[in-house]
Scaffold this motif. Sequence first.
Motif, PDB file in Angstrom:
ATOM      1  N   PHE A  38     -54.962 -28.060 -57.432  1.00 11.63           N
ATOM      2  CA  PHE A  38     -54.651 -29.201 -56.391  1.00 11.63           C
ATOM      3  C   PHE A  38     -55.879 -29.721 -55.926  1.00 11.63           C
ATOM      4  O   PHE A  38     -55.941 -31.003 -55.626  1.00 11.63           O
ATOM      5  N   THR A  39     -56.704 -28.911 -55.405  1.00 13.05           N
ATOM      6  CA  THR A  39     -58.120 -29.681 -54.734  1.00 13.05           C
ATOM      7  C   THR A  39     -58.755 -30.420 -55.653  1.00 13.05           C
ATOM      8  O   THR A  39     -59.471 -31.238 -55.287  1.00 13.05           O
ATOM      9  N   ASN A  40     -58.803 -29.771 -57.017  1.00 15.94           N
ATOM     10  CA  ASN A  40     -59.483 -30.467 -58.156  1.00 15.94           C
ATOM     11  C   ASN A  40     -58.938 -31.973 -58.265  1.00 15.94           C
ATOM     12  O   ASN A  40     -59.645 -32.922 -58.543  1.00 15.94           O
ATOM     13  N   SER A  41     -57.583 -32.156 -58.068  1.00 19.17           N
ATOM     14  CA  SER A  41     -57.025 -33.504 -58.289  1.00 19.17           C
ATOM     15  C   SER A  41     -57.717 -34.516 -57.216  1.00 19.17           C
ATOM     16  O   SER A  41     -57.749 -35.697 -57.403  1.00 19.17           O
ATOM     17  N   ARG A  42     -57.819 -33.792 -55.958  1.00 18.02           N
ATOM     18  CA  ARG A  42     -58.424 -34.801 -54.840  1.00 18.02           C
ATOM     19  C   ARG A  42     -60.034 -34.972 -54.971  1.00 18.02           C
ATOM     20  O   ARG A  42     -60.600 -36.119 -54.734  1.00 18.02           O
ATOM     21  N   LEU A  43     -60.592 -33.954 -55.412  1.00 18.54           N
ATOM     22  CA  LEU A  43     -61.957 -34.242 -55.491  1.00 18.54           C
ATOM     23  C   LEU A  43     -62.640 -34.748 -56.866  1.00 18.54           C
ATOM     24  O   LEU A  43     -63.734 -35.418 -56.915  1.00 18.54           O
ATOM     25  N   GLU A  55     -61.814 -37.678 -58.196  1.00 17.67           N
ATOM     26  CA  GLU A  55     -61.706 -39.068 -57.876  1.00 17.67           C
ATOM     27  C   GLU A  55     -63.207 -39.379 -57.033  1.00 17.67           C
ATOM     28  O   GLU A  55     -63.971 -40.301 -57.491  1.00 17.67           O
ATOM     29  N   ARG A  56     -63.197 -38.483 -56.015  1.00 12.64           N
ATOM     30  CA  ARG A  56     -64.510 -38.678 -55.084  1.00 12.64           C
ATOM     31  C   ARG A  56     -65.949 -38.355 -55.817  1.00 12.64           C
ATOM     32  O   ARG A  56     -66.767 -39.090 -55.710  1.00 12.64           O
TER      33      ARG A  56
END
Length: 172
Positions: A37-42, A44-45
């Motif tokens: 889940f964190t991967n999906s957020r990071l 992009e950044r």
Amino acid sequence: FAFVNQAEQIFTEVYGLGPAFTLYFSLVAVFMAGSSFTNSRLAERLGIKRLSQTALAAFIALSALHLGLAMAFGGQTPFPLFIALFILTMCTFGFVPPNLNALAMEPMGHVAGVASAVLGATQMLIGGTLGGLIAYFFDGTLVPLLAGFLGLSVVSLALVLWAERGTVMGRD
């Protein structure tokens, strides 16, 4: 696959946890899901190349550390240390396959369905075979699993470097 093949043996035979095996296996899975889940957020950044390569390097470092500690402790680390290192290691793993798969699929947009099927089948065949091979060498210690993690992750890094023509942390 190596972990899934050996999880019950590690939790029940190495650490003697019996029925608590399912709780600890689930704990590792929850943290892996959290890292995905964190991967999906990071992604992009930070970019998927940087994220996947950093995570792969961290996986290698954690596997080497855990293997060294396991060998120093006669084949198994004390359980609190094992579970902490294992969760960290598997969390870093949660950042590697999704991003590398995305990179592999990027140039295949025109045949995405076929490419995805071939990629998935290849991963299952190779992962299942190598995971089974690592599990075959289970000797009542963590050493075969951790050595397998370390060896295969180093091969993975070499393949990433080959695919990226030696460029580490390149731009996405």
